[in-house]
Design an enzyme around this catalytic site. Structure first.
Site, PDB file in Angstrom:
ATOM      1  N   SER A   1       0.821  -1.220   0.000  1.00  0.00           N
ATOM      2  CA  SER A   1       0.000   0.000   0.000  1.00  0.00           C
ATOM      3  C   SER A   1       0.851   1.265   0.000  1.00  0.00           C
ATOM      4  O   SER A   1       0.355   2.335  -0.340  1.00  0.00           O
ATOM      5  CB  SER A   1      -0.943   0.011   1.211  1.00  0.00           C
TER       6      SER A   1
ATOM      7  N   HIS B   1       9.730  -1.512   1.616  1.00  0.00           N
ATOM      8  CA  HIS B   1       9.790  -1.687   3.071  1.00  0.00           C
ATOM      9  C   HIS B   1       9.626  -3.152   3.405  1.00  0.00           C
ATOM     10  O   HIS B   1       8.912  -3.895   2.734  1.00  0.00           O
ATOM     11  CB  HIS B   1       8.717  -0.852   3.784  1.00  0.00           C
TER      12      HIS B   1
HETATM   13  P1  AMP Z   1       2.245  -2.423   3.021  1.00  0.00           P
HETATM   14  O1  AMP Z   1       0.755  -2.627   3.099  1.00  0.00           O
HETATM   15  O2  AMP Z   1       3.025  -3.697   2.918  1.00  0.00           O
HETATM   16  O3  AMP Z   1       2.590  -1.430   1.919  1.00  0.00           O
HETATM   17  O4  AMP Z   1       2.681  -1.782   4.383  1.00  0.00           O
HETATM   18  C1  AMP Z   1       2.577  -0.426   4.657  1.00  0.00           C
HETATM   19  C2  AMP Z   1       2.589  -0.288   6.142  1.00  0.00           C
HETATM   20  O5  AMP Z   1       2.904   1.044   6.467  1.00  0.00           O
HETATM   21  C3  AMP Z   1       1.267  -0.609   6.833  1.00  0.00           C
HETATM   22  O6  AMP Z   1       1.474  -1.682   7.748  1.00  0.00           O
HETATM   23  C4  AMP Z   1       0.891   0.691   7.526  1.00  0.00           C
HETATM   24  O7  AMP Z   1       0.290   0.474   8.787  1.00  0.00           O
HETATM   25  C5  AMP Z   1       2.231   1.386   7.649  1.00  0.00           C
HETATM   26  N1  AMP Z   1       2.223   2.827   7.714  1.00  0.00           N
HETATM   27  C6  AMP Z   1       1.626   3.698   6.860  1.00  0.00           C
HETATM   28  N2  AMP Z   1       1.904   4.971   7.205  1.00  0.00           N
HETATM   29  C7  AMP Z   1       2.693   4.907   8.295  1.00  0.00           C
HETATM   30  C8  AMP Z   1       3.329   5.885   9.130  1.00  0.00           C
HETATM   31  N3  AMP Z   1       3.185   7.196   8.904  1.00  0.00           N
HETATM   32  N4  AMP Z   1       4.078   5.459  10.179  1.00  0.00           N
HETATM   33  C9  AMP Z   1       4.221   4.134  10.426  1.00  0.00           C
HETATM   34  N5  AMP Z   1       3.668   3.171   9.664  1.00  0.00           N
HETATM   35  C10 AMP Z   1       2.903   3.540   8.627  1.00  0.00           C
END
Ligand code: AMP
Length: 115
Positions: free
Chosen positions: A96, A101
């Site tokens: 997302s 990451h």
């Molecule tokens: P993914 O769905 O693999 O792209 O993981 C994105 C992750 O980023 C999700 O687990 C979100 O909860 C996390 N996330 C999004 N924005 C932030 C933020 N500002 N600080 C910490 N985590 C975040």
């Protein structure tokens, strides 16, 4: 590279707050805002890269360092005996945020195969 509209670029640059647990010149790690396990850390390269699919041979050392950072963080957080390290590569795989990451997850039982 730094993308103006990338939230993880901003976290790496210190422009948005995050609960950081690790930082060096190339890598930043911080607690996930919406944790999926008692320990849920995100590990990112500071320079923007969309996903693992965007990596080339020139990134081999950086990608290795990210794995070593993950092991070090797991040790620091005392979860080195049982953790999962995963990247969601591409929207259909659950990505997302379009800045590479790795999720470091620990502190509960994980299923296999993953959902
Ligand atoms: P993914 O769905 O693999 O792209 O993981 C994105 C992750 O980023 C999700 O687990 C979100 O909860 C996390 N996330 C999004 N924005 C932030 C933020 N500002 N600080 C910490 N985590 C975040």
């Amino acid at each position: 590279m730094y993308l103006m509209d990338c939230i993880f670029c901003k976290i790496a640059a210190g422009e948005i707050n995050a609960r950081k647990v690790y930082e060096d010149g190339e890598i930043t790690a911080f607690w996930d805002l919406n944790p999926q396990a008692p320990t849920h850390i995100l590990i990112i390269p500071n320079k923007h890269m969309e996903s693992l699919s965007a990596a080339g041979k020139e990134h081999a050392e950086l990608l290795g360092k990210i794995q070593l950072a993950a092991a070090e963080i797991a040790k620091n957080l005392k979860v080195e005996d049982a953790f999962r390290l995963v990247t969601n590569n591409g929207r259909k795989a659950g990505q997302s945020v379009n800045h590479l990451h790795y999720h470091l997850l620990a502190g509960r039982r994980f299923n296999w195969p993953p959902g």
